[in-house]
Design a protein around this motif. Structure first.
Motif, PDB file in Angstrom:
ATOM      1  N   ILE A 112       0.862  -1.176   0.000  1.00 30.42           N
ATOM      2  CA  ILE A 112       0.000   0.000   0.000  1.00 30.42           C
ATOM      3  C   ILE A 112       0.904   1.233   0.000  1.00 30.42           C
ATOM      4  N   SER A 113       0.324   2.397  -0.145  1.00 31.36           N
ATOM      5  CA  SER A 113       1.134   3.612  -0.126  1.00 31.36           C
ATOM      6  C   SER A 113       1.498   3.989   1.312  1.00 31.36           C
ATOM      7  N   PRO A 114       2.586   4.729   1.498  1.00 33.05           N
ATOM      8  CA  PRO A 114       2.934   5.193   2.847  1.00 33.05           C
ATOM      9  C   PRO A 114       1.817   6.039   3.474  1.00 33.05           C
ATOM     10  N   ALA A 115       1.129   6.831   2.651  1.00 34.62           N
ATOM     11  CA  ALA A 115       0.021   7.638   3.169  1.00 34.62           C
ATOM     12  C   ALA A 115      -1.097   6.733   3.689  1.00 34.62           C
ATOM     13  N   ASN A 116      -1.365   5.656   2.964  1.00 32.82           N
ATOM     14  CA  ASN A 116      -2.388   4.702   3.399  1.00 32.82           C
ATOM     15  C   ASN A 116      -1.950   4.008   4.685  1.00 32.82           C
ATOM     16  N   ALA A 117      -0.669   3.684   4.789  1.00 36.38           N
ATOM     17  CA  ALA A 117      -0.153   3.063   6.014  1.00 36.38           C
ATOM     18  C   ALA A 117      -0.347   4.003   7.198  1.00 36.38           C
ATOM     19  N   MET A 118      -0.052   5.285   7.006  1.00 35.11           N
ATOM     20  CA  MET A 118      -0.233   6.271   8.084  1.00 35.11           C
ATOM     21  C   MET A 118      -1.711   6.405   8.459  1.00 35.11           C
ATOM     22  N   GLN A 119      -2.564   6.421   7.452  1.00 35.86           N
ATOM     23  CA  GLN A 119      -3.993   6.554   7.695  1.00 35.86           C
ATOM     24  C   GLN A 119      -4.528   5.354   8.486  1.00 35.86           C
ATOM     25  N   ARG A 120      -4.131   4.159   8.105  1.00 35.30           N
ATOM     26  CA  ARG A 120      -4.586   2.961   8.815  1.00 35.30           C
ATOM     27  C   ARG A 120      -4.075   2.948  10.256  1.00 35.30           C
ATOM     28  N   TYR A 121      -2.833   3.358  10.437  1.00 40.05           N
ATOM     29  CA  TYR A 121      -2.261   3.426  11.786  1.00 40.05           C
ATOM     30  C   TYR A 121      -3.045   4.428  12.635  1.00 40.05           C
ATOM     31  N   SER A 122      -3.348   5.570  12.070  1.00 39.23           N
ATOM     32  CA  SER A 122      -4.104   6.604  12.791  1.00 39.23           C
ATOM     33  C   SER A 122      -5.501   6.114  13.155  1.00 39.23           C
ATOM     34  N   ARG A 123      -6.168   5.462  12.215  1.00 37.69           N
ATOM     35  CA  ARG A 123      -7.508   4.918  12.495  1.00 37.69           C
ATOM     36  C   ARG A 123      -7.451   3.850  13.579  1.00 37.69           C
ATOM     37  N   ALA A 124      -6.421   3.017  13.541  1.00 38.61           N
ATOM     38  CA  ALA A 124      -6.261   1.981  14.568  1.00 38.61           C
ATOM     39  C   ALA A 124      -6.078   2.624  15.940  1.00 38.61           C
ATOM     40  N   CYS A 125      -5.254   3.665  16.009  1.00 38.75           N
ATOM     41  CA  CYS A 125      -5.037   4.362  17.292  1.00 38.75           C
ATOM     42  C   CYS A 125      -6.343   4.916  17.839  1.00 38.75           C
ATOM     43  N   LYS A 126      -7.131   5.530  16.974  1.00 37.35           N
ATOM     44  CA  LYS A 126      -8.413   6.101  17.417  1.00 37.35           C
ATOM     45  C   LYS A 126      -9.354   5.008  17.924  1.00 37.35           C
ATOM     46  N   GLN A 127      -9.439   3.916  17.176  1.00 33.65           N
ATOM     47  CA  GLN A 127     -10.327   2.830  17.602  1.00 33.65           C
ATOM     48  C   GLN A 127      -9.837   2.189  18.901  1.00 33.65           C
ATOM     49  N   LEU A 128      -8.536   2.023  19.032  1.00 38.92           N
ATOM     50  CA  LEU A 128      -7.989   1.447  20.270  1.00 38.92           C
ATOM     51  C   LEU A 128      -8.257   2.357  21.474  1.00 38.92           C
ATOM     52  N   ARG A 129      -8.068   3.664  21.279  1.00 43.63           N
ATOM     53  CA  ARG A 129      -8.361   4.616  22.354  1.00 43.63           C
ATOM     54  C   ARG A 129      -9.805   4.492  22.802  1.00 43.63           C
ATOM     55  N   SER A 130     -10.690   4.416  21.812  1.00 40.34           N
ATOM     56  CA  SER A 130     -12.122   4.291  22.114  1.00 40.34           C
ATOM     57  C   SER A 130     -12.414   3.006  22.889  1.00 40.34           C
ATOM     58  N   LEU A 131     -11.845   1.903  22.426  1.00 43.49           N
ATOM     59  CA  LEU A 131     -12.063   0.626  23.088  1.00 43.49           C
ATOM     60  C   LEU A 131     -11.488   0.606  24.500  1.00 43.49           C
ATOM     61  N   LEU A 132     -10.317   1.171  24.663  1.00 41.54           N
ATOM     62  CA  LEU A 132      -9.652   1.140  25.969  1.00 41.54           C
ATOM     63  C   LEU A 132     -10.265   2.121  26.973  1.00 41.54           C
ATOM     64  N   ASP A 133     -10.944   3.146  26.462  1.00 36.17           N
ATOM     65  CA  ASP A 133     -11.600   4.108  27.358  1.00 36.17           C
ATOM     66  C   ASP A 133     -12.903   3.592  27.931  1.00 36.17           C
ATOM     67  N   ARG A 134     -13.478   2.587  27.264  1.00 39.53           N
ATOM     68  CA  ARG A 134     -14.730   2.006  27.773  1.00 39.53           C
ATOM     69  C   ARG A 134     -14.482   1.256  29.066  1.00 39.53           C
ATOM     70  N   VAL A 135     -15.430   1.315  29.910  1.00 42.68           N
ATOM     71  CA  VAL A 135     -15.287   0.574  31.182  1.00 42.68           C
ATOM     72  C   VAL A 135     -16.292  -0.546  31.219  1.00 42.68           C
TER      73      VAL A 135
END
Length: 181
Positions: free
Chosen positions: A158-181
């Motif tokens: 994939i392109s480096p921009a796509n790699a960065m985008q996927r990484y950023s989306r993963a971080c956001k989703q992980l933050r959301s999941l980890l913030d849930r109690v």
């Protein structure tokens, strides 16, 4: 009187460098190969498990990587750390295994189900298991293994921009999941 043969290398003996072990393994020295296995098998298995989400598949990748290591060493140029090179091979092997799955083979992360959390926060491994492969893989390669976005892009085709985008989306989703109690 029978003499027992002592191994020439001990995998956890830090006085023997990876370069010495690689040179020995390249010459066909089984003790050197065994020491490399002892030293790096845990990291290879952990990366494969994080990428595939399945212990059985991770064990298969571990076996594939080390069975093919003597042939792969012919392509090792010693321009970087051996451990990093070995993890790139592991990532490629794990990704190839994931791509070759039959559609009916289920993978935990492909069919997300929120792990039950009995009033406690999810741990990172449980949260990673919920992410789809397209997000989990770039996250693990970048945040856990330290690959650059360019390296991730090359591994995933994939392109480096796509790699960065996927990484950023993963971080956001992980933050959301980890913030849930």
């Amino acid at each position: 009187m029978r003499e027992t043969r002592q191994p020439l290398y001990q995998g956890h003996d830090v006085s023997v460098s990876d370069a010495v072990l690689v040179a020995g393994a390249t010459r066909g020295d089984r003790d050197a190969l065994a020491a490399l296995y002892e030293r790096h098998a845990s990291a290879v298995y952990t990366l494969a498990l994080r990428l595939l989400g399945n212990p059985s598949d991770a064990e298969d990748v571990l076996q594939d990587v080390f069975l093919g290591l003597t042939h792969a060493l012919d392509r090792y140029s010693e321009q970087g750390a051996f451990a990093a090179w070995l993890l790139r091979i592991t990532a490629r092997s794990a990704l190839a295994r994931a791509r070759n799955r039959r559609p009916d083979e289920s993978l935990r992360a492909d069919h997300p189900q929120r792990p039950s959390d009995h009033g406690t926060r999810m741990d990172i491994d449980a949260a990673l298991a919920v992410l789809p492969n397209t997000l989990r893989t770039p996250f693990v390669l970048r945040a856990v293994e330290g690959f650059s976005h360019d390296e991730i892009a090359a591994l995933l085709d994939i392109s480096p921009a796509n790699a960065m985008q996927r990484y950023s989306r993963a971080c956001k989703q992980l933050r959301s999941l980890l913030d849930r109690v």
